[in-house]
Design a protein around this motif. Structure first.
Motif, PDB file in Angstrom:
ATOM      1  N   GLU A 136      20.474  33.975  30.976  1.00 27.31           N
ATOM      2  CA  GLU A 136      19.614  33.609  29.854  1.00 27.31           C
ATOM      3  C   GLU A 136      19.681  32.106  29.627  1.00 27.31           C
ATOM      4  O   GLU A 136      20.755  31.555  29.430  1.00 27.31           O
ATOM      5  CB  GLU A 136      20.023  34.341  28.574  1.00 27.31           C
ATOM      6  CG  GLU A 136      19.102  34.020  27.399  1.00 27.31           C
ATOM      7  CD  GLU A 136      19.368  34.893  26.187  1.00 27.31           C
ATOM      8  OE1 GLU A 136      19.560  34.333  25.091  1.00 27.31           O
ATOM      9  OE2 GLU A 136      19.390  36.135  26.332  1.00 27.31           O
ATOM     10  N   TRP A 137      18.540  31.462  29.660  1.00 25.85           N
ATOM     11  CA  TRP A 137      18.487  30.024  29.428  1.00 25.85           C
ATOM     12  C   TRP A 137      18.537  29.732  27.935  1.00 25.85           C
ATOM     13  O   TRP A 137      18.020  30.499  27.114  1.00 25.85           O
ATOM     14  CB  TRP A 137      17.191  29.450  30.001  1.00 25.85           C
ATOM     15  CG  TRP A 137      17.172  29.337  31.488  1.00 25.85           C
ATOM     16  CD1 TRP A 137      17.828  30.121  32.386  1.00 25.85           C
ATOM     17  CD2 TRP A 137      16.436  28.380  32.249  1.00 25.85           C
ATOM     18  NE1 TRP A 137      17.547  29.715  33.674  1.00 25.85           N
ATOM     19  CE2 TRP A 137      16.688  28.651  33.618  1.00 25.85           C
ATOM     20  CE3 TRP A 137      15.584  27.332  31.919  1.00 25.85           C
ATOM     21  CZ2 TRP A 137      16.129  27.913  34.645  1.00 25.85           C
ATOM     22  CZ3 TRP A 137      15.011  26.588  32.938  1.00 25.85           C
ATOM     23  CH2 TRP A 137      15.286  26.868  34.286  1.00 25.85           C
ATOM     24  N   THR A 138      19.153  28.624  27.598  1.00 25.31           N
ATOM     25  CA  THR A 138      19.176  28.207  26.195  1.00 25.31           C
ATOM     26  C   THR A 138      17.810  27.636  25.823  1.00 25.31           C
ATOM     27  O   THR A 138      17.006  27.257  26.690  1.00 25.31           O
ATOM     28  CB  THR A 138      20.250  27.137  25.949  1.00 25.31           C
ATOM     29  OG1 THR A 138      19.870  25.930  26.645  1.00 25.31           O
ATOM     30  CG2 THR A 138      21.618  27.610  26.440  1.00 25.31           C
ATOM     31  N   LEU A 139      17.565  27.533  24.532  1.00 24.26           N
ATOM     32  CA  LEU A 139      16.304  26.934  24.077  1.00 24.26           C
ATOM     33  C   LEU A 139      16.218  25.472  24.501  1.00 24.26           C
ATOM     34  O   LEU A 139      15.129  24.982  24.836  1.00 24.26           O
ATOM     35  CB  LEU A 139      16.183  27.059  22.557  1.00 24.26           C
ATOM     36  CG  LEU A 139      16.008  28.477  22.010  1.00 24.26           C
ATOM     37  CD1 LEU A 139      15.916  28.447  20.486  1.00 24.26           C
ATOM     38  CD2 LEU A 139      14.761  29.138  22.593  1.00 24.26           C
ATOM     39  N   ASP A 140      17.353  24.776  24.515  1.00 20.91           N
ATOM     40  CA  ASP A 140      17.336  23.377  24.945  1.00 20.91           C
ATOM     41  C   ASP A 140      16.956  23.260  26.415  1.00 20.91           C
ATOM     42  O   ASP A 140      16.212  22.352  26.810  1.00 20.91           O
ATOM     43  CB  ASP A 140      18.703  22.721  24.710  1.00 20.91           C
ATOM     44  CG  ASP A 140      18.886  22.244  23.279  1.00 20.91           C
ATOM     45  OD1 ASP A 140      17.859  22.041  22.594  1.00 20.91           O
ATOM     46  OD2 ASP A 140      20.031  22.068  22.850  1.00 20.91           O
ATOM     47  N   GLU A 141      17.457  24.160  27.247  1.00 20.31           N
ATOM     48  CA  GLU A 141      17.108  24.129  28.669  1.00 20.31           C
ATOM     49  C   GLU A 141      15.623  24.396  28.867  1.00 20.31           C
ATOM     50  O   GLU A 141      14.955  23.738  29.676  1.00 20.31           O
ATOM     51  CB  GLU A 141      17.946  25.156  29.434  1.00 20.31           C
ATOM     52  CG  GLU A 141      19.392  24.759  29.611  1.00 20.31           C
ATOM     53  CD  GLU A 141      20.215  25.835  30.278  1.00 20.31           C
ATOM     54  OE1 GLU A 141      20.936  25.514  31.239  1.00 20.31           O
ATOM     55  OE2 GLU A 141      20.126  27.013  29.865  1.00 20.31           O
ATOM     56  N   LEU A 142      15.087  25.363  28.118  1.00 15.31           N
ATOM     57  CA  LEU A 142      13.664  25.654  28.221  1.00 15.31           C
ATOM     58  C   LEU A 142      12.832  24.474  27.718  1.00 15.31           C
ATOM     59  O   LEU A 142      11.793  24.134  28.304  1.00 15.31           O
ATOM     60  CB  LEU A 142      13.320  26.917  27.431  1.00 15.31           C
ATOM     61  CG  LEU A 142      13.771  28.241  28.059  1.00 15.31           C
ATOM     62  CD1 LEU A 142      13.542  29.393  27.093  1.00 15.31           C
ATOM     63  CD2 LEU A 142      13.023  28.500  29.368  1.00 15.31           C
ATOM     64  N   ALA A 143      13.306  23.842  26.640  1.00 18.66           N
ATOM     65  CA  ALA A 143      12.581  22.683  26.105  1.00 18.66           C
ATOM     66  C   ALA A 143      12.575  21.536  27.108  1.00 18.66           C
ATOM     67  O   ALA A 143      11.570  20.827  27.259  1.00 18.66           O
ATOM     68  CB  ALA A 143      13.197  22.242  24.781  1.00 18.66           C
ATOM     69  N   ASP A 144      13.671  21.329  27.817  1.00 15.67           N
ATOM     70  CA  ASP A 144      13.704  20.295  28.862  1.00 15.67           C
ATOM     71  C   ASP A 144      12.731  20.645  29.986  1.00 15.67           C
ATOM     72  O   ASP A 144      12.025  19.771  30.517  1.00 15.67           O
ATOM     73  CB  ASP A 144      15.123  20.158  29.434  1.00 15.67           C
ATOM     74  CG  ASP A 144      16.090  19.478  28.479  1.00 15.67           C
ATOM     75  OD1 ASP A 144      15.622  18.785  27.552  1.00 15.67           O
ATOM     76  OD2 ASP A 144      17.312  19.652  28.655  1.00 15.67           O
ATOM     77  N   ALA A 145      12.710  21.914  30.359  1.00 14.35           N
ATOM     78  CA  ALA A 145      11.860  22.339  31.468  1.00 14.35           C
ATOM     79  C   ALA A 145      10.373  22.200  31.142  1.00 14.35           C
ATOM     80  O   ALA A 145       9.554  21.957  32.036  1.00 14.35           O
ATOM     81  CB  ALA A 145      12.176  23.787  31.843  1.00 14.35           C
TER      82      ALA A 145
END
Length: 280
Positions: free
Chosen positions: A37-46
């Motif tokens: 599960e990706w964190t919200l920060d990782e998704l926001a970076d992506a």
């Protein structure tokens, strides 16, 4: 969730850095391609918007990104709603895309069908939005010709930031006045009754909204694409078959020559593919 594209060697986002000092050449599995599960920060970076000085934005006023979901057989919704095609991961990405946007642009029919409410101010994105000079939540911008909207709904009476109504200069004056009386800000992006899709990004940029997200529906998205106004497509492909007579994710006038987009990234979870394409 795991990243399928681009390959690890091409990734530069912070989330691509291996955990615990791992070296990709050592045979350790990079963090991005492990199923987790990706964190919200990782998704926001992506899903970060391109910077204002990024060459990909040369000559563009702002950046208009679309987010849509489709079944395997091309349906944009099931019985009028997109929720039956969605998933938990799709909704997380949906929330991240809203958390990054200055304004969310949607057609009046989509607003009615999906029961749009004001975008929420989310603590998870507060620091990121503040650093980018954004307000606490994105504005909802409704594209409409006749302004056939219920201005007593929470979208107009309870927004964190005022809801925007995009219409043409020839729109019915009584409905324009009703929208303003309800607290909405009416913006004209066309000379006739309706909106000129090629003018939407410029009109919103004048209000400081340059990071734009459209959630359709298919008719509005088709108009943006036909006008050459669409910069990026975030398409979730659901591993389901809907059949029926639902439209494609775009439904509009034909373009003389199909416009080519390039693949930017692909994420996968539970059979769902979360793709991102940019104009070439």
């Amino acid at each position: 969730m795991r990243r399928l594209y681009p390959p690890f060697a091409q990734q530069t986002a912070p989330s691509a850095v291996p955990h615990d000092g791992e070296n990709p050449s050592s045979g350790a599995v990079p963090a991005d391609i492990r199923d987790r599960e990706w964190t919200l920060d990782e998704l926001a970076d992506a899903y970060a918007y391109p910077a204002a000085d990024d060459p990909v934005r040369a000559g563009r006023t702002g950046w208009l990104r679309a987010n849509m979901v489709s079944s395997m057989d091309g349906a944009a919704h099931h019985e009028g709603r997109s929720q039956p095609l969605s998933s938990a991961a799709d909704m997380r990405i949906f929330g991240v895309l809203r958390g990054l946007a200055d304004a969310v642009v949607a057609g009046a029919e989509t607003v009615r069908q999906e029961g749009y409410r004001p975008a929420r101010a989310r603590e998870a994105f507060a620091a990121r939005r503040a650093a980018a000079g954004q307000g606490p939540a994105p504005a909802i911008a409704v594209v409409t010709a006749g302004l056939g909207l219920d201005f007593t709904l929470p979208l107009f009476t309870e927004p964190v930031v005022p809801t925007l109504v995009l219409t043409g200069a020839g729109a019915p004056s009584d409905r324009v006045n009703a929208a303003r009386a309800a607290g909405a800000e009416v913006l004209f992006a066309g000379e006739g009754l309706g909106v000129d899709p090629a003018r939407v990004a410029g009109v919103l940029a004048e209000r400081g909204h340059e990071r734009l997200l459209t959630e359709g529906g298919p008719s509005l998205l088709g108009q943006f694409a036909a006008a050459g106004a669409l910069d990026e497509m975030c398409l979730s492909l659901a591993p389901v078959v809907a059949v029926g007579d639902a439209p494609r994710i775009m439904n509009g006038p034909a373009v003389p020559v199909p416009e080519r987009f390039v693949l930017a990234s692909v994420l996968e979870e539970a059979g769902f593919l979360f793709t991102r394409y940019r104009r070439s």
